[in-house]
Each structure stands twice: as C-alpha cells, then as structure tokens.
Design a protein around this motif. Structure first.
Motif, PDB file in Angstrom:
ATOM      1  N   ARG B 175       0.866  -1.222   0.008  1.00  0.00           N
ATOM      2  CA  ARG B 175      -0.046  -0.025  -0.022  1.00  0.00           C
ATOM      3  C   ARG B 175       0.921   1.351  -0.010  1.00  0.00           C
ATOM      4  NH1 ARG B 175      -3.988  -1.572   4.052  1.00  0.00           N
ATOM      5  NH2 ARG B 175      -4.493  -3.170   2.657  1.00  0.00           N
ATOM      6  N   ILE B 176       1.893   1.203   0.760  1.00  0.00           N
ATOM      7  CA  ILE B 176       3.007   2.480   0.851  1.00  0.00           C
ATOM      8  C   ILE B 176       3.392   2.580  -0.618  1.00  0.00           C
ATOM      9  CG2 ILE B 176       5.187   3.108   1.381  1.00  0.00           C
ATOM     10  CD1 ILE B 176       4.181   1.485   4.132  1.00  0.00           C
ATOM     11  N   ASP B 177       3.770   1.577  -1.351  1.00  0.00           N
ATOM     12  CA  ASP B 177       3.864   1.417  -2.875  1.00  0.00           C
ATOM     13  C   ASP B 177       3.160   2.107  -3.723  1.00  0.00           C
ATOM     14  OD1 ASP B 177       6.532   0.397  -1.980  1.00  0.00           O
ATOM     15  OD2 ASP B 177       6.051  -1.404  -2.951  1.00  0.00           O
ATOM     16  N   GLY B 178       1.878   2.528  -3.173  1.00  0.00           N
ATOM     17  CA  GLY B 178       0.984   3.139  -3.792  1.00  0.00           C
ATOM     18  C   GLY B 178      -0.056   2.146  -4.629  1.00  0.00           C
ATOM     19  N   ALA B 179      -0.114   1.109  -4.313  1.00  0.00           N
ATOM     20  CA  ALA B 179      -1.128  -0.046  -5.003  1.00  0.00           C
ATOM     21  C   ALA B 179      -2.453   0.234  -4.399  1.00  0.00           C
ATOM     22  CB  ALA B 179      -0.548  -1.328  -4.518  1.00  0.00           C
ATOM     23  N   GLY B 180      -3.687   0.178  -5.188  1.00  0.00           N
ATOM     24  CA  GLY B 180      -4.848   0.163  -4.895  1.00  0.00           C
ATOM     25  C   GLY B 180      -5.434  -0.862  -3.987  1.00  0.00           C
ATOM     26  N   PRO B 181      -6.741  -0.951  -3.162  1.00  0.00           N
ATOM     27  CA  PRO B 181      -7.213  -1.942  -2.707  1.00  0.00           C
ATOM     28  C   PRO B 181      -7.176  -3.237  -3.506  1.00  0.00           C
ATOM     29  CG  PRO B 181      -8.541  -0.451  -2.711  1.00  0.00           C
ATOM     30  CD  PRO B 181      -7.400   0.291  -3.099  1.00  0.00           C
ATOM     31  N   TRP B 182      -7.805  -3.093  -4.790  1.00  0.00           N
ATOM     32  CA  TRP B 182      -7.885  -4.063  -5.770  1.00  0.00           C
ATOM     33  C   TRP B 182      -6.533  -4.860  -5.921  1.00  0.00           C
ATOM     34  CZ3 TRP B 182     -11.994  -7.334  -6.956  1.00  0.00           C
ATOM     35  CH2 TRP B 182     -13.183  -7.002  -6.513  1.00  0.00           C
ATOM     36  N   ARG B 183      -5.706  -3.832  -6.225  1.00  0.00           N
ATOM     37  CA  ARG B 183      -4.258  -4.650  -6.736  1.00  0.00           C
ATOM     38  C   ARG B 183      -3.679  -5.274  -5.591  1.00  0.00           C
ATOM     39  NH1 ARG B 183       0.201  -1.416  -9.369  1.00  0.00           N
ATOM     40  NH2 ARG B 183       1.626  -3.090  -8.918  1.00  0.00           N
ATOM     41  N   VAL B 184      -3.909  -4.770  -4.430  1.00  0.00           N
ATOM     42  CA  VAL B 184      -3.142  -5.370  -2.984  1.00  0.00           C
ATOM     43  C   VAL B 184      -3.901  -6.901  -3.132  1.00  0.00           C
ATOM     44  CG1 VAL B 184      -3.197  -5.421  -0.491  1.00  0.00           C
ATOM     45  CG2 VAL B 184      -2.594  -3.285  -1.902  1.00  0.00           C
ATOM     46  N   PHE B 185      -5.273  -6.832  -3.255  1.00  0.00           N
ATOM     47  CA  PHE B 185      -5.750  -8.096  -3.162  1.00  0.00           C
ATOM     48  C   PHE B 185      -5.355  -9.182  -4.232  1.00  0.00           C
ATOM     49  CE2 PHE B 185      -9.572 -10.595  -4.546  1.00  0.00           C
ATOM     50  CZ  PHE B 185      -9.854 -11.312  -3.643  1.00  0.00           C
ATOM     51  N   TRP B 186      -5.376  -8.673  -5.455  1.00  0.00           N
ATOM     52  CA  TRP B 186      -4.753  -9.621  -6.373  1.00  0.00           C
ATOM     53  C   TRP B 186      -3.262 -10.164  -6.470  1.00  0.00           C
ATOM     54  CZ3 TRP B 186      -8.314 -12.265  -8.781  1.00  0.00           C
ATOM     55  CH2 TRP B 186      -9.358 -12.038  -9.245  1.00  0.00           C
ATOM     56  N   THR B 187      -2.646  -9.028  -5.974  1.00  0.00           N
ATOM     57  CA  THR B 187      -1.084  -9.572  -5.930  1.00  0.00           C
ATOM     58  C   THR B 187      -0.449  -9.928  -4.795  1.00  0.00           C
ATOM     59  OG1 THR B 187      -0.710  -7.031  -5.795  1.00  0.00           O
ATOM     60  CG2 THR B 187      -0.594  -7.925  -7.759  1.00  0.00           C
ATOM     61  N   ILE B 188      -1.476  -9.635  -3.636  1.00  0.00           N
ATOM     62  CA  ILE B 188      -0.567 -10.003  -2.300  1.00  0.00           C
ATOM     63  C   ILE B 188      -1.475 -10.816  -1.589  1.00  0.00           C
ATOM     64  CG2 ILE B 188       0.409  -9.227  -0.048  1.00  0.00           C
ATOM     65  CD1 ILE B 188       1.796  -7.842  -2.179  1.00  0.00           C
ATOM     66  N   SER B 189      -2.812 -10.544  -1.307  1.00  0.00           N
ATOM     67  CA  SER B 189      -3.447 -11.408  -0.387  1.00  0.00           C
ATOM     68  C   SER B 189      -3.885 -12.817  -1.036  1.00  0.00           C
ATOM     69  CB  SER B 189      -4.743 -10.364   0.066  1.00  0.00           C
ATOM     70  OG  SER B 189      -4.500  -9.512   0.330  1.00  0.00           O
ATOM     71  N   LEU B 190      -4.321 -12.619  -2.265  1.00  0.00           N
ATOM     72  CA  LEU B 190      -5.151 -13.749  -2.952  1.00  0.00           C
ATOM     73  C   LEU B 190      -3.860 -14.860  -3.026  1.00  0.00           C
ATOM     74  CD1 LEU B 190      -7.869 -14.421  -3.877  1.00  0.00           C
ATOM     75  CD2 LEU B 190      -7.316 -13.724  -6.001  1.00  0.00           C
ATOM     76  N   PRO B 191      -2.677 -14.631  -3.676  1.00  0.00           N
ATOM     77  CA  PRO B 191      -1.900 -15.803  -3.738  1.00  0.00           C
ATOM     78  C   PRO B 191      -1.342 -16.395  -2.084  1.00  0.00           C
ATOM     79  CG  PRO B 191      -0.945 -13.635  -5.019  1.00  0.00           C
ATOM     80  CD  PRO B 191      -2.429 -13.476  -4.105  1.00  0.00           C
ATOM     81  N   LEU B 192      -1.543 -15.585  -1.043  1.00  0.00           N
ATOM     82  CA  LEU B 192      -1.213 -16.075   0.179  1.00  0.00           C
ATOM     83  C   LEU B 192      -2.220 -16.921   0.511  1.00  0.00           C
ATOM     84  CD1 LEU B 192      -0.061 -12.963   1.899  1.00  0.00           C
ATOM     85  CD2 LEU B 192       1.285 -14.922   1.665  1.00  0.00           C
ATOM     86  N   ALA B 193      -3.486 -16.774   0.086  1.00  0.00           N
ATOM     87  CA  ALA B 193      -4.966 -17.507   0.329  1.00  0.00           C
ATOM     88  C   ALA B 193      -4.854 -18.959  -0.388  1.00  0.00           C
ATOM     89  CB  ALA B 193      -5.953 -16.647   0.230  1.00  0.00           C
ATOM     90  N   LYS B 194      -3.783 -19.332  -0.959  1.00  0.00           N
ATOM     91  CA  LYS B 194      -3.898 -20.503  -1.978  1.00  0.00           C
ATOM     92  C   LYS B 194      -4.670 -21.676  -1.318  1.00  0.00           C
ATOM     93  CE  LYS B 194      -0.879 -19.489  -5.731  1.00  0.00           C
ATOM     94  NZ  LYS B 194       0.425 -19.357  -6.009  1.00  0.00           N
ATOM     95  N   PRO B 195      -3.895 -22.090   0.137  1.00  0.00           N
ATOM     96  CA  PRO B 195      -4.376 -23.149   0.671  1.00  0.00           C
ATOM     97  C   PRO B 195      -5.903 -23.194   1.054  1.00  0.00           C
ATOM     98  CG  PRO B 195      -2.416 -22.348   1.809  1.00  0.00           C
ATOM     99  CD  PRO B 195      -2.822 -21.280   0.816  1.00  0.00           C
ATOM    100  N   ALA B 196      -6.419 -22.115   1.271  1.00  0.00           N
ATOM    101  CA  ALA B 196      -7.942 -21.778   1.619  1.00  0.00           C
ATOM    102  C   ALA B 196      -8.644 -21.870   0.283  1.00  0.00           C
ATOM    103  CB  ALA B 196      -7.939 -20.479   2.556  1.00  0.00           C
ATOM    104  N   LEU B 197      -7.910 -21.544  -0.722  1.00  0.00           N
ATOM    105  CA  LEU B 197      -8.935 -21.458  -1.998  1.00  0.00           C
ATOM    106  C   LEU B 197      -8.651 -23.022  -2.513  1.00  0.00           C
ATOM    107  CD1 LEU B 197      -7.266 -18.604  -3.731  1.00  0.00           C
ATOM    108  CD2 LEU B 197      -9.630 -18.576  -3.132  1.00  0.00           C
ATOM    109  N   ALA B 198      -7.694 -23.519  -2.217  1.00  0.00           N
ATOM    110  CA  ALA B 198      -7.762 -25.084  -2.743  1.00  0.00           C
ATOM    111  C   ALA B 198      -8.816 -25.964  -2.127  1.00  0.00           C
ATOM    112  CB  ALA B 198      -6.467 -25.710  -2.593  1.00  0.00           C
ATOM    113  N   THR B 199      -8.820 -25.613  -0.546  1.00  0.00           N
ATOM    114  CA  THR B 199     -10.076 -26.372   0.184  1.00  0.00           C
ATOM    115  C   THR B 199     -11.377 -25.997  -0.180  1.00  0.00           C
ATOM    116  OG1 THR B 199      -8.364 -26.131   2.191  1.00  0.00           O
ATOM    117  CG2 THR B 199     -10.826 -26.560   2.566  1.00  0.00           C
ATOM    118  N   LEU B 200     -11.612 -24.593  -0.523  1.00  0.00           N
ATOM    119  CA  LEU B 200     -13.017 -24.226  -0.884  1.00  0.00           C
ATOM    120  C   LEU B 200     -13.347 -24.959  -2.460  1.00  0.00           C
ATOM    121  CD1 LEU B 200     -15.260 -22.679  -0.963  1.00  0.00           C
ATOM    122  CD2 LEU B 200     -14.449 -20.649  -1.609  1.00  0.00           C
TER     123      LEU B 200
END
Lengths: 599, 277
Positions: B175-200
C-alpha cells in the motif's frame, strides 16, 4: 467542505436513478403484459374465425362478429387454413390462408387487424414521460436539499415525495392494466358467445369432444347439466362465486376468488379466465420495485459519510468487494425466499394460466392434508437416526483417540460415504437390502435370522434408510469428534484423576463439557441435513411402499414437479422452513441450558 | 478415561481393531459394488450370494456405457462443477476479504445476515429459483445449471477466517508503494490464500458433483443431465439388471474418489478452519 457537500448531493441524486429505472421497468413490464394479452386475444379471434368457417358462411361471420377490416378474393365454399398471428409495424395482425372446398387451391387470404385499443386509464407512454420528467425535477430538488444544514424533517419529507412521485405512475399503471385486461377478457367472451350463436347445430358441436373449446379458445368450457335455458345474459367481469367442477383440461379448478367472465349459451356455460401471466406481472413489478429500493438505499447510506472522506472511501471499496456475492445472494437466495412466500399465497400451477391470490388457503388446506403430515412425521422419525449416529461416532472417537501411525489412510476411508455420489451409494444399498439376494439378509441368515423385507415392507423401509444414513454419517462425525477431543487440554484429565474421578466421571465432567461446541455443531447441522433428505428416498423407494418413506422434501418435489402445484408446494416448503427453524432454536436453547447446568 | 495410561497396549490394540473394522465396513459396500458390476446378469440372483464373480465380465461396463450417453454426463458434471468452483472462489474470496480486512458501516450485521442465509433450506428457494431460471429461458442450459450456485456462504466464512490470519504488514508494504485495494488483493492477499482457495475449490467441486436435486429439476433433455441425474434415471430403467447398475455406480464414484485420495489434506483443513461443514 463544499467538495464534500457536492459529493453528498451527487450521492443523494444518484439514489434517484435506481428508483426511476425500477419505475420505468415496472411500467414496461405492465405494458408488456397487456400487449401479450391483446396479442393472445387476436390469435384466439382468428382461430375462432377459422373454426367457424366449417360451420357457417364466411362473409356472414366476418360481417357480424368481427367489425374489422378484412380482404378476401373468393369466399365461395372456402375453408381456412390454421391462422397465424404476426406483429407488423402497424400493429398485430391475424392472417389465415383461404382454400377452396376441396382444400386444394389457395383462393385468398383473410386478414384481421387488431381492434383499436380502448384506453381506460392513462396511456402508458405519457406516464413514462412523466416519470422521467419527475426524475429530473427530483434531481434538481436534491441539489437544493443537499445543502449543508438541511434538517431531518426536510430529508424525510423529501424521501416521501420521491417515493410518491415515482410510485404513483406504477400505481396508476397497475390500475390501467387491470381495467384493460378485464376489458380484453370480456371482449374474448363476447366473441365466443357471438360465435356460438352463429353455429347452426350447437348440440352437435358441444357433443364433439373439445369442439367448443376449439371454437371459442376459452380456458374453461363447462356444460351446465341443468341446462335447457336459452342464452341469457352476458355478465361483465365480476367477482363471481361459482362452484367450478374439476375439468380434465386443467386438472384442478376450485372456486377460489378468481375474476372471470361468465356467459351461458343454451346448455353451454362459458367461463373466460384472465389472460396468461397477468398475475405474474404484478409479482415482477413488485420485485423490480424492491430491487430498486435496495439499490437506492446504498448511495443514501453512503451520503451520511460524505463529510469523512477517508471513512467514505473505505466503505465504497468494501462494497465493491462485496458486490458480487451480495448481488447473487439477493437475486438467488433472498429474492426467491420472498417469492416463495408470495407463491404460497396464490393458487399457482404451471398448467393453469389463472394464478389468483388465495390468501392463506394453501396453508389452511395443508392443516387437513394427511399426506403432508405423514411426510412431516416420516421426516421427524428419520431424524431420530442422528443421535444414534452421534453416539456411535462419539464412542468410536473416544476409543480411537490416540496417535497411531498409518491411521491417516484408514481415516480417509471414513470420508468416502460423505464425499462420493449419493445416488451410487443409494443404489448399492438398495442392492444390499434386496429381499431375496441381498448381502445383508445373507449375513443375517448366517446367524440364523430370517429374511427381512427391508425396503419392500412399510414397517421397515424407513428404518432401512435410517441405517444407511447412520453408515453414511458415522465416519464423518467421528472425525469431527476427534478434532474436538484433541482440543481438550490434557491437564483437565490429570486434575480430575488427582481428584479421584473414575473414567465415567471424567467422561461426564471433562470430556462432555469440553466437546459441547462440537456436539452442538454436529447435532444442528446433522438435524438440518436430515430434515432435507431427498436423494436416498428418490433413488431407493420413491416415497413408498404405501408412503412409508414419503419425506418432506420428496413430498414437496412431487407436489411441484409431478402435479405442478407450485403454490401448494411453496406453502409446504415454508412450513418445513418454519419447523427447521424452530427445531434449531429449541436445540440451541435446551443445549445451552444443559451446558450451563453442567458447567 | 480413554487416556488411561494403565493399559496402553490393550488400548492401542482396541483402537487399531476398531479403526480397521470401521474402515472395512465403510469400504464393504464399495467393494460389493465393484464385485457385482463384474458379475453375470443372472449370477447375482443366487442365495447365498457369490462374493466374487465367477468370471470377470468387463463388458457390463461397455454395455452400460453404450446404453446411455455417459460421456456426455461426465462432460456436463465436469463443466457444471468447474464453473461453480470458479464462481465460488471469486465470490467467496472477495466477500471474505471484505469482511476480514475492511472496516465499514454495518459489517458485523451484514456478516450475520450472510451466515443466516445458510439456515434457509434448499427446497424453499428451489421452486422460485426454478421459475426464475424458466423466465430467463435458461432451463436445460449450463447457464441455468450453474447460475444459482455461484456463491457459497460457507466459503465466505472460510475465506474470512483465513484472511484474518494473514498479517497486515505484508499488505501495508504494498500500500505504501501506492497500490490500490484491488491490486493489493490480487497480487498480495490472494496468492497467500492458496491453501484456503484449494480447500474451498475442493468442497465446491465435490458438492457440485454430488448435487442431485437442482440438476434434476433444471435439466430436461438427456444431453444436459449430470452424472448423478443420469445414473438415477439409469437405475430406474435397468431395475433388474444389477450388474449394469453397479457398473454405472462404479463409474460415478471413481472420479471423485480419486480426486479425494489425492487432496484429502485440504479436506480436513477446511473442517479445522471453520469448525463445521
């Protein structure tokens, strides 16, 4: 500050748009239903003309029944082909090819153009223009109201005014469409009556199966056995209280509050029901209006935050993330829930075009419906397998609760019944429960027990399916219990042992309280699940034998997709929902109390 | 009680024995399914039953396969399940993220509202959903099959639980680098959630594959049936031909069983993360 104010005004104004769109869409749907009805009327009219040609001279028909423009090249001894109805830029037109007596040469074409619309209220186009004008006016007012310092009363008054301005056209249009449809229904009946009056041999026509229906195109054509009286009166559309006898045409006709037109021609009683889908358009309009209100609520709630830019921004971002799921849940879960309630208050069948409002009649009928309560009773009995499964699962979990290598693989097998195809499982169990050649009766015979007629006897059919369900559930529940047991700290057991507590006391005072959340969840989810059992019944017994395994969801499924009584089925599903809800609440209450007592 | 250390041997043996017996009783119907599917049509009508077929009749499978368009059923089930998985992953990830990471007006109330929709029995919305799909003209199409199933509230719950465990610092850096919320979601948070995504994804796939009522109601032609609906109707047609029926059952069970054996760790994780299912 003025920047925030402007934003606030924009937000309030933007709330007007979904409302206006909903209003216009509602008007459009209303208009469409009337157009469809007109279209339908003309198709029926043209067909009536075609049918009549077989009975009387063509010119006579066209002169006396249909005061319309028509062209015909040669009318002598002509017969008509099936009519078609099409929409041209100038309006709806019925067209039928005319053939000679030998049905060989085409001698001409009969055209029927739509009757000039009789507007009994505000013309729809004017209303639509008015709605848009009002919207623009609303925007202007919003800019003015959006100024800082406008008080609470101003805001309430403003909202009320907006709703009134946009709601009034809808209300007027619904009145207009009602009147118009009544008029069209009446017209349909008049045409039918005049056509029947022209038929030289009415007795022969009414004796022919479907003869009168084909000629008049009316929904219900009933012969009055008391008959004999000549054509008497032509009632306008009225709320009549006729006891309609069931006719094979619709399968079910009750003397509900239906607005229909009635006429008698000699021994034939004609009943013209309202046009197809007219009740449906009311529902659509209501749904559109609700969606419009919901969408409008969003910018309005944001408007309150307009002077805190950071909070405002956070809210907007959150809602963009929520939008996909919210839109879906609204359309496919919350909306349908309301629509089910709406359906349950109507006599609503796929086979019957008339879908009148019947109030609580569907529910009242359910009270005396033995078959439905039998299904509810069976469902309740079926649910009794849940505690059995849980007891077995808990017992096994307690014994097997220790770390053994290789057990992971074995544990996987416990999941098999819950994850694989239910239909396949039901099929193999039906085979294992076979009366003569089944595996289970063979195993019983090994220990000297006689063959049990598992699925073919009303006494054991439900029990058989309960046994299968226990088998399906046990492994999965055991896994959950094991996870729950692992979460109980070993120190509690040690402390209990120091206090001199035996195995039973430790189970009652340490294990059970520690497992309460797991027991809670397993019980509630299993009970809710077993109230909705369907697949096993559908595959193995289809509710039989003698309705011994007719459970609630299966009963509802049959009511809707076998008998097409959607209104009744919706009422049943709401009763089931209420029961599940109550049972869940009761479980919460009693379990909570017990947990508190033991703690 | 069970943790008594006095007889560890006996306890261990008992545990082993019980687990084995339980596993055997879970597997028995499936083995019987397999065995019957390879028997002769008349061989099954025998008492006491033969547990193992005299000769392995593999042509039961080809016979069942040619009696109905099973290939098409599998394709339909696969398309149905995959589309639902994609849809649920998207809706659950976005909604779960919003509930876990943002503070907005009425968040907790809205979340409770989400959860309460899980209370609604499927049969209550079944009829209106059917009529809705009918009005849209989507009866007997993939659109009709899939559109109602694209949100799983349990999935939203799962993703919310997972996103709450993802540390805030990682996102803050972006966020400090200037990424918007959707960008943060796609590039940072979503890849981190892979195990949960696999489960779902796994749960969504299995649930879709097992779904009987909705495909039964919303499909009308033979070519749009899913495997579950297909074998249910197959069962109705070949009532007395148990080997055929069992061959069809084996074919329906096998793909999901294979999938499960390779992915079971995600399965248990899903139950642990939410505490229920």
């Amino acid at each position: 500050m003025s920047h925030n104010t402007r934003r606030r005004s924009i937000l309030i104004a933007s709330a007007l748009f979904p409302l206006a769109i909903a209003t216009v869409a509602g008007l459009f749907v209303t208009g469409q239903s009337v157009t469809r009805a007109r279209h339908d009327l003309l198709r029926k009219e043209t067909n009536t003309a075609v049918e009549l040609v077989r009975e009387v001279q063509l010119s006579q028909i066209l002169d006396s029944i249909f005061p319309r423009r028509w062209t015909l090249t040669d009318e002598q001894d002509a017969t008509l082909d099936q009519a078609i109805v099409y929409e041209s830029p100038s309006g709806v037109t019925g067209k039928a090819a005319v053939y000679d007596a030998a049905s060989w040469y085409r001698v001409g074409t009969l055209y029927l153009s739509a009757a000039p619309a009789r507007h009994t209220g505000l013309p729809l186009q004017i209303v639509m223009v008015a709605a848009v004008a009002l919207l623009m006016l609303g925007c202007a007012i919003t800019w003015w109201v959006g100024r800082p310092g406008s008080g609470f009363t101003v805001r309430i008054g403003f909202s009320a005014a907006v709703l009134l301005l946009l709601g009034t056209p809808l209300w007027l249009a619904s009145g207009w469409s009602r009147a118009e449809l009544a008029h069209l229904t009446d017209q349909r009946l008049q045409i039918a009556v005049r056509a029947l009056e022209l038929v030289p041999d009415l007795a022969a026509l009414s004796a022919r199966p479907g003869g009168v229906t084909q000629l008049t195109g009316l929904q219900f054509v009933l012969s009055d056995p008391a008959g004999g009286e000549p054509f008497s009166t032509l009632h306008p559309v009225a709320t009549a209280d006729l006891g309609l006898t069931p006719s094979p045409f619709t399968g079910r006709a009750t003397a509900d509050r239906v607005e229909y037109a009635v006429a008698d021609v000699e021994s034939i009683r004609l009943v013209a029901l309202p046009f197809e889908q007219t009740e449906g358009s009311t529902a659509t309009v209501v749904m559109i209006a609700l969606i419009g209100l919901m969408v409008a609520a969003l910018p309005l709630s944001f408007a309150a935050l307009a002077n805190q830019p950071r909070v405002f921004h956070r809210n907007v971002v959150a809602w963009t993330f929520l939008a996909p799921s919210i839109i879906h849940l609204t359309i496919f879960t919350v909306g349908p829930l309301g629509f089910a309630a709406w359906l349950s208050l109507h006599r609503w069948s796929l086979l019957d075009a008339a879908r009148p409002f019947v109030g609580l009649a569907n529910y009242a009928r359910l009270l005396g419906d033995g078959a439905f309560w039998n299904a509810i009773k069976n469902t309740a009995v079926f649910t009794l397998h849940v505690p059995f499964a849980m007891a077995i699962a808990l017992a096994i979990a307690l014994v097997v609760h220790r770390r053994i290598r290789g057990i992971v693989f074995l544990r996987a097998t416990l999941f098999l019944p819950t994850i694989t195809s239910l239909v396949a499982i039901a099929m193999v169990w039906q085979w294992m429960l076979h009366d003569e050649y089944g595996l289970i009766n063979w195993l019983l015979s090994l220990i000297g027990l006689g063959p049990v007629h598992w699925l073919s006897s009303p006494a054991t059919a439900l029990v058989s399916i309960m046994i299968m369900s226990v088998w399906m559930m046990v492994g999965y529940q055991m896994i959950l219990f094991q996870a729950g047991l692992a979460a109980i700290p070993q120190e509690y057991y040690d402390a209990a042992r120091i206090d001199g507590a035996g195995p039973w006391r430790r189970f009652v005072h340490v294990t059970l309280p520690g497992l309460r959340h797991t027991v809670f969840f397993v019980l509630i989810t299993s009970v809710i699940g077993s109230f909705q059992v369907f697949g096993a019944i559908y595959v193995m017994t289809e509710g039989g034998p003698l309705h011994a395994t007719d459970v609630a969801v299966f009963h509802i499924y049959e009511e809707a997709w076998r008998y097409f009584r959607f209104g009744d089925a919706a009422a049943m599903s709401w009763v089931l929902f209420a029961i599940i809800f109550t049972v869940t609440l009761l479980q919460f209450r009693t379990l909570e109390r017990r947990v508190e007592e033991s703690a | 009680m069970v943790r008594s250390s006095s007889h560890p041997r006996i306890g261990k043996l008992l545990a082993w024995g019980l687990t084995l017996a339980l596993a055997a009783s879970m597997l028995a119907p499936f083995l019987w399914m397999l065995s019957t599917s390879l028997m002769d049509e008349l061989e099954v009508f025998r008492f006491p039953p033969r547990l193992v077929p005299e000769t392995l009749r593999w042509d039961n499978y080809s016979g069942a396969l040619s009696a109905r368009p099973f290939g098409r059923y599998f394709l339909n089930s696969f398309v149905f399940a995959i589309l639902i998985v994609l849809g649920q992953l998207f809706t659950a990830a976005t909604a779960g993220y919003a509930f876990a990471k943002f503070e907005f007006k009425g968040r907790d109330k809205l979340f409770l509202l989400y959860l309460s929709t899980m209370m609604v029995p499927a049969v209550v919305v079944l009829i209106p959903r059917f009529l809705l799909i009918d009005t849209l003209g989507w009866i007997d199409t993939y659109a009709g099959l899939v559109s109602t199933e694209l949100v799983s509230v349990w999935g939203v719950f799962l993703m919310r639980q997972y996103f709450r465990t993802v540390p805030k610092e990682l996102e803050d850096a972006a966020r400090i680098d200037g990424a918007g919320p959707w960008r943060v979601f796609w590039t940072i948070s979503l890849p981190l959630a892979k195990p949960a995504l696999a489960t779902l994804g796994l749960f969504a796939f299995i649930d879709a594959w097992k779904n009987l009522l909705w495909p039964l109601v919303v499909t009308t032609s033979m070519n749009m049936r899913t495997v579950e609906v297909g074998i249910a109707s197959f069962h109705g047609t070949f009532v007395f031909n148990w080997p055929y029926q069992m061959a069809a059952a084996v074919m329906a069970v096998l793909p999901i069983m294979l999938l499960f054996f390779f992915t079971q760790r995600y399965f248990t994780r899903g139950i642990q993360m939410t505490g229920f299912r």
